[in-house]
Structure formats: structure tokens, C-alpha cells
Design an enzyme around this catalytic site. Structure first.
Site, PDB file in Angstrom:
ATOM      1  N   ARG A 103       0.845  -1.185   0.000  1.00 29.65           N
ATOM      2  CA  ARG A 103       0.000   0.000   0.000  1.00 29.65           C
ATOM      3  C   ARG A 103       0.883   1.238   0.000  1.00 29.65           C
ATOM      4  O   ARG A 103       1.698   1.412   0.902  1.00 29.65           O
ATOM      5  CB  ARG A 103      -0.895  -0.034   1.251  1.00 29.65           C
ATOM      6  N   THR A 107      -0.749   7.558  -0.764  1.00 30.46           N
ATOM      7  CA  THR A 107      -2.098   7.525  -1.344  1.00 30.46           C
ATOM      8  C   THR A 107      -2.995   6.436  -0.753  1.00 30.46           C
ATOM      9  O   THR A 107      -4.205   6.444  -0.974  1.00 30.46           O
ATOM     10  CB  THR A 107      -2.012   7.259  -2.864  1.00 30.46           C
ATOM     11  N   ASP A 199       1.267  -2.349  12.072  1.00 35.27           N
ATOM     12  CA  ASP A 199       1.567  -2.816  10.716  1.00 35.27           C
ATOM     13  C   ASP A 199       1.964  -4.291  10.807  1.00 35.27           C
ATOM     14  O   ASP A 199       3.060  -4.628  11.292  1.00 35.27           O
ATOM     15  CB  ASP A 199       2.705  -1.980  10.125  1.00 35.27           C
ATOM     16  N   ASP A 202       5.404  -5.392   9.270  1.00 37.54           N
ATOM     17  CA  ASP A 202       6.563  -4.963  10.051  1.00 37.54           C
ATOM     18  C   ASP A 202       6.713  -5.785  11.332  1.00 37.54           C
ATOM     19  O   ASP A 202       7.818  -6.159  11.726  1.00 37.54           O
ATOM     20  CB  ASP A 202       6.437  -3.479  10.406  1.00 37.54           C
TER      21      ASP A 202
HETATM   22  C1  PRP Z   1      -0.754  -4.003   4.482  1.00 34.09           C
HETATM   23  C2  PRP Z   1      -1.589  -5.258   4.691  1.00 34.09           C
HETATM   24  C3  PRP Z   1      -2.451  -5.301   3.466  1.00 34.09           C
HETATM   25  C4  PRP Z   1      -2.697  -3.843   3.195  1.00 34.09           C
HETATM   26  C5  PRP Z   1      -4.027  -3.465   3.744  1.00 34.09           C
HETATM   27  O1  PRP Z   1       0.308  -4.286   3.630  1.00 34.09           O
HETATM   28  O2  PRP Z   1      -0.823  -6.409   4.885  1.00 34.09           O
HETATM   29  O3  PRP Z   1      -1.803  -5.920   2.351  1.00 34.09           O
HETATM   30  O4  PRP Z   1      -1.658  -3.089   3.859  1.00 34.09           O
HETATM   31  O5  PRP Z   1      -4.378  -2.188   3.375  1.00 34.09           O
HETATM   32  P1  PRP Z   1      -5.584  -1.858   2.389  1.00 34.09           P
HETATM   33  O6  PRP Z   1      -6.731  -2.714   2.794  1.00 34.09           O
HETATM   34  O7  PRP Z   1      -5.819  -0.394   2.664  1.00 34.09           O
HETATM   35  O8  PRP Z   1      -5.134  -2.115   0.984  1.00 34.09           O
HETATM   36  P2  PRP Z   1       1.567  -3.294   3.473  1.00 34.09           P
HETATM   37  O9  PRP Z   1       1.304  -2.230   2.466  1.00 34.09           O
HETATM   38  O10 PRP Z   1       1.954  -2.796   4.841  1.00 34.09           O
HETATM   39  O11 PRP Z   1       2.658  -4.219   2.840  1.00 34.09           O
HETATM   40  P3  PRP Z   1       3.521  -5.392   3.529  1.00 34.09           P
HETATM   41  O12 PRP Z   1       2.604  -6.561   3.709  1.00 34.09           O
HETATM   42  O13 PRP Z   1       4.562  -5.645   2.512  1.00 34.09           O
HETATM   43  O14 PRP Z   1       4.069  -4.904   4.833  1.00 34.09           O
END
Ligand code: PRP
Length: 209
Positions: A103, A107, A199, A202
Site C-alpha cells: 500500500r 495515497t 503494521d 513490520d
Molecule cells: C498491508 C496489509 C495489506 C494492506 C491493507 O500491507 O498487509 O496488504 O496493507 O491495506 P488496504 O486494505 O488499505 O489495501 P503493506 O502495504 O503494509 O505491505 P507489507 O505486507 O509488505 O508490509
């Protein structure tokens, strides 16, 4: 709310509290994600169809039962990776198809960076794994990818979900069943789930600092 099935089990509540606790170290967080994922997987597979298979036990011929469908486990990288092993324990013959998505921090929109769903081959059931459904953008993109691949029965397994994301998924794909341990209160101004667990990626991979 729509096609949402929430775990109703004391162990789910207990393990979820461990995940929410800011003082839970990465090693415990990771193991707890696995425990909850197995509970979710039991829940999400309880209506899979069976077929009869004639076998021979050490004593007699017997009409046994086996799964009548093929299943693909589809983790969304990175955080979804932590849910793969417990689900595979229950579905050892499933194939694993990874989708890379993160994500964008500015944005909150999903950015796809990896997908290899082979043409001319598709499974009956697709289980999308991602610990968090926040705005729903990532899951929506994953559901779209599986639909284009041709999967008819798509199910999503998330540990926690925000109402905003559930609504988006429901508007976009009302037939998709969502299995969660908790529907949380809301998203905050940064599109983080509240009360949430931080998160997940993380905390699983110990990259918080
Ligand atoms: C997080 C989570 C989802 C997403 C959820 O991933 O694991 O994939 O955000 O958000 P959304 O419903 O608003 O799309 P992240 O971007 O932190 O990536 P990562 O899993 O690589 O840490």
C-alpha cells in the site's frame, strides 16, 4: 455486514489480544498469527464439497470421502506469507500462488509488483490470505486478479478488518466470503485500522524500527 463471517471462539479472542498488544515481540507475534490463521482456515473451509472414494482399510472395502475441489492458497506479500504454513498444514495438496502488493504510504492505494497466475490453469477455490483488510484496496485488487484467472469460489482470510474495507469489498464483489477474527472499529486519518495491531508486515518480519 454482507458476506462476513467472524470467528466466535475464545481462543480467537485470546490470540487476537496477543497480536494487539504493542509489547508482543516479533517472534511471538509471528507464532500467534499462525495460530489464528489455522483457526480461520478451519472456519473458511467447513463447507468445501466432498466426493466419495472407494478405499480399502486394513479390514474392509470402505466408501471414504475426499475433497472434491482443488484449492489455491494466495498470500498477499509480504504479510500474507505468515499465514501460508498453517493453512497448508490443513490443505497439504493446495497450490500456493503469490501476489505481490503493497500500500502506497502517501495515497493508501495498492501497488502490484508480483503476480504469476499461469494461463490455462486455474483452481476451483482461491483462499486469499492477508492479515489486514484496511481500505480494502489490496484485497479488492487480489480478488480482481483471481476473477481474471477464472476462480469461481473466492474466499478471503484476514485477521482484522475495518468496516470501510469490508464495504468496499462487498460493493465490488458481494459473492466473496470474508473470514475474519475481528471487525474493528474504524480507520484513522492515516488509514490504519483502530484499535488494530499496527503494521502486521513490520511486526511479523521485525522491521518496525
Ligand atoms: C498491508 C496489509 C495489506 C494492506 C491493507 O500491507 O498487509 O496488504 O496493507 O491495506 P488496504 O486494505 O488499505 O489495501 P503493506 O502495504 O503494509 O505491505 P507489507 O505486507 O509488505 O508490509
Amino acid at each position: 455486514m454482507g458476506n462476513v463471517l467472524q470467528l466466535d471462539h475464545p481462543l480467537a479472542a485470546h490470540h487476537l489480544s496477543v497480536l494487539r498488544d504493542v509489547n508482543t515481540p516479533s517472534v511471538t507475534f509471528r507464532a500467534t498469527v499462525q495460530r489464528l490463521s489455522m483457526l480461520l482456515a478451519v472456519h473458511a473451509t467447513r463447507d468445501l464439497p466432498l466426493q466419495t472414494k472407494r478405499i480399502r482399510t486394513p479390514l474392509v472395502e470402505h466408501d471414504a470421502q475426499e475433497l472434491a475441489v482443488s484449492v489455491a492458497i494466495v498470500p498477499i506479500l509480504r504479510a500474507g506469507l505468515s499465514m501460508v504454513e498453517p493453512v497448508l498444514q490443513l490443505l497439504p495438496d493446495a497450490e500456493v500462488r503469490h501476489l505481490g502488493m503493497y500500500r502506497d504510504e502517501a495515497t493508501a492505494q495498492p501497488v502490484e509488483y508480483y503476480s504469476k497466475l499461469p494461463p490455462n490453469h486455474c483452481t476451483d477455490v482461491g483462499l486469499i490470505l492477508d492479515p489486514m483488510l484496511a481500505t480494502g484496496g489490496s484485497i479488492r485488487a487480489a480478488v480482481g486478479a483471481l476473477k481474471r484467472w477464472g476462480v469461481k469460489d473466492i474466499r478471503v482470510l484476514s485477521l482484522i478488518a475495518a468496516p470501510e474495507g469490508i464495504l468496499l469489498l462487498h460493493q465490488d464483489a458481494p459473492e466473496v466470503k470474508l473470514f475474519v477474527a475481528s471487525v474493528d472499529e474504524r480507520l484513522d486519518g492515516n488509514k490504519f485500522i483502530v484499535p488494530g495491531l499496527g503494521d502486521a508486515g513490520d511486526r511479523i518480519f521485525n522491521t518496525s524500527h
